[in-house]
Structure formats: C-alpha cells, structure tokens
Scaffold this motif. Structure first.
Motif, PDB file in Angstrom:
ATOM      1  N   ASP A   3      30.304  17.020  54.355  1.00 41.45           N
ATOM      2  CA  ASP A   3      31.322  17.569  53.462  1.00 41.45           C
ATOM      3  C   ASP A   3      32.177  16.685  53.096  1.00 41.45           C
TER       4      ASP A   3
ATOM      5  N   ALA B  89      35.907  16.126  51.626  1.00 36.85           N
ATOM      6  CA  ALA B  89      36.692  16.744  50.619  1.00 36.85           C
ATOM      7  C   ALA B  89      37.004  16.476  49.299  1.00 36.85           C
ATOM      8  N   LYS B  90      37.399  17.509  48.221  1.00 39.20           N
ATOM      9  CA  LYS B  90      36.991  17.626  47.582  1.00 39.20           C
ATOM     10  C   LYS B  90      38.412  16.557  47.156  1.00 39.20           C
ATOM     11  N   ASP B  91      40.070  16.134  47.662  1.00 39.12           N
ATOM     12  CA  ASP B  91      40.524  14.746  47.649  1.00 39.12           C
ATOM     13  C   ASP B  91      40.198  13.883  48.112  1.00 39.12           C
TER      14      ASP B  91
ATOM     15  N   SER C 146      40.232  13.270  51.371  1.00 38.49           N
ATOM     16  CA  SER C 146      40.948  12.846  52.244  1.00 38.49           C
ATOM     17  C   SER C 146      40.204  12.861  54.108  1.00 38.49           C
TER      18      SER C 146
ATOM     19  N   TRP D  69      34.428  16.817  55.986  1.00 39.77           N
ATOM     20  CA  TRP D  69      33.607  18.389  56.493  1.00 39.77           C
ATOM     21  C   TRP D  69      32.968  18.237  57.604  1.00 39.77           C
TER      22      TRP D  69
ATOM     23  N   LYS E 166      37.925  19.400  60.537  1.00 37.48           N
ATOM     24  CA  LYS E 166      37.630  17.579  59.357  1.00 37.48           C
ATOM     25  C   LYS E 166      38.008  16.739  59.912  1.00 37.48           C
TER      26      LYS E 166
END
Length: 230
Positions: free
Chosen positions: A86, A88-90, A92, A95, A111
C-alpha cells in the motif's frame, strides 16, 4: 513458473500479490515508478521460488484492521502467502504486509521509506519484503485458531451421533491425536478409544480435520491431543 518445481516435484508456494496502485489523477511518472517497483518485487519473489499470482481487479483488498485480526486471510484467498503493498497517502513510503496460510493477522508488517515524488524511489522496498519472507516456524502456526475454525464441523459430527438410536450411540469423551506435518497438511493419528475410529462418528471426525492445511513451516511436526465430549 510451472506448477511443479524441478526439485522433487514439490509445488512451489503460491504468493498472491496485491500490488502498488497510483491514486486517481496521479502523474504518469508516479504510475511508471510504481510499475517498476512492482516488477522488481515480482522478480525477487520468483527468484526465491514463489509462484506469484496478481490479485484480480475484483478482489477485495485487505483492510488495515485485518492486520491484527484472527482471520486467516491467506487461507481465505486460498494461497500459501498473501503480500499487500500500500502506498502511503502522503507518498512517504510503502506499507508492506505479509499474511501466511493458517495464521490470523499479519505475519510481518512494516513501512519502507520513499522519496523523490512524483518519480518515486523506494530503495529499501525489496529488503523490506525479504524480511517478511523469513522462514515460518512451528510456533507461528496458530493451532488455536484452526481448532476454533473446525469446531462447527466437529459439532455436526456429534449432533449426527446424537440422532442415532440410544443402543447404537457412543457416549463419554473421545480423544483425537492430531499431527500437522511441515507441509501444512493435518492427519488424525489416532482416535481413542480405538474402537471408535472405524465407526461413523470416528470417520466423520477424521474427515472434519483432515481437510485442514495450515500452510508449510520449518521444523518438526506439531502434535496435539483434543477431547471431544459426547
């Protein structure tokens, strides 16, 4: 990769991959970067003997809350291992979650940091995935979860016995000796009293457990005795 490995005709473990996907509206550079990373991951897994199978577009992606649940997600998807990546939304990092057949919740979750958006680079991704491919030991097999999952099948066997004429019924407490081999397959080694093993009830209980596959692990076979009250 073929269905059978050359070494002894043993099937290579199957790994179902939920790969990286760019968010809607992301620049083409990010799409390309994620595609390159996913290709590196697939090559890494193939070199280590896995049959990599991409998840279908219709398959439900595991949710964050399932990382610590008692649900055997790999078993639900009928695969030896499940790997979920996945972004990360930002942006960065990525996952990484590994799930194993026969184990509730994530076997490994971490992460891996990324940099350089939109042409993203995650140099530690392959090593982060390799960490979750560490050998699975017998202690990683959740026997409690397996027994709970099989409890309904055992109950059906007992209820069928309850419907038999009193003169033909078996009463008391039985004991089953179970063995899970390193291949993940379970067999019923013994039913006590021994005379019960060849009865309708004994055969029903044996079938209830010998469908189990907890997934492969390293080390000695696991043996456990369980009572069945009638």
């Amino acid at each position: 990769m073929g269905e059978e490995e050359a070494r002894g005709g043993v099937s290579a473990p199957v790994l179902l991959l939920f790969g990286l996907a760019a968010p809607e509206g992301a620049p083409p550079a990010l799409d390309r970067a994620l595609a390159r990373m996913e290709q590196d991951v697939v090559r890494t897994l193939a070199v280590r003997g896995f049959q990599v199978r991409p998840a279908s577009a219709r398959a439900r992606r595991p949710a964050l809350g399932e990382l610590t649940s008692a649900v055997d997600l790999a078993g639900r998807y009928d695969t030896d291992r499940l790997l979920v990546l996945d972004l990360a939304k930002d942006r960065s990092g990525v996952w990484v979650a590994h799930f194993l057949r026969g184990l509730g919740g994530a076997f490994d979750y971490r992460k891996v940091g990324c940099k350089g958006a939109p042409d993203l680079s995650c140099p530690g991704l392959v090593n982060g995935i390799l960490a979750g491919l560490r050998p699975r030991a017998a202690l990683d097999v959740d026997m409690g979860a397996m027994l709970r999952e099989r409890s309904k099948a055992v109950t059906r066997c007992v209820r069928a016995e309850d419907r038999r004429p009193v003169a033909e019924r078996i009463f008391g407490t039985l004991e089953l000796e179970l063995e899970v081999r390193p291949s993940g397959k379970l067999r019923v080694r013994a039913v006590a009293p021994a005379r019960v093993a060849s009865t309708r009830l004994g055969r029903c209980l044996t079938r209830a457990f010998e469908v189990v596959d907890v997934g492969p692990f390293e080390g000695e076979a696991i043996r456990v005795r369980i009572p069945v009250d009638l």
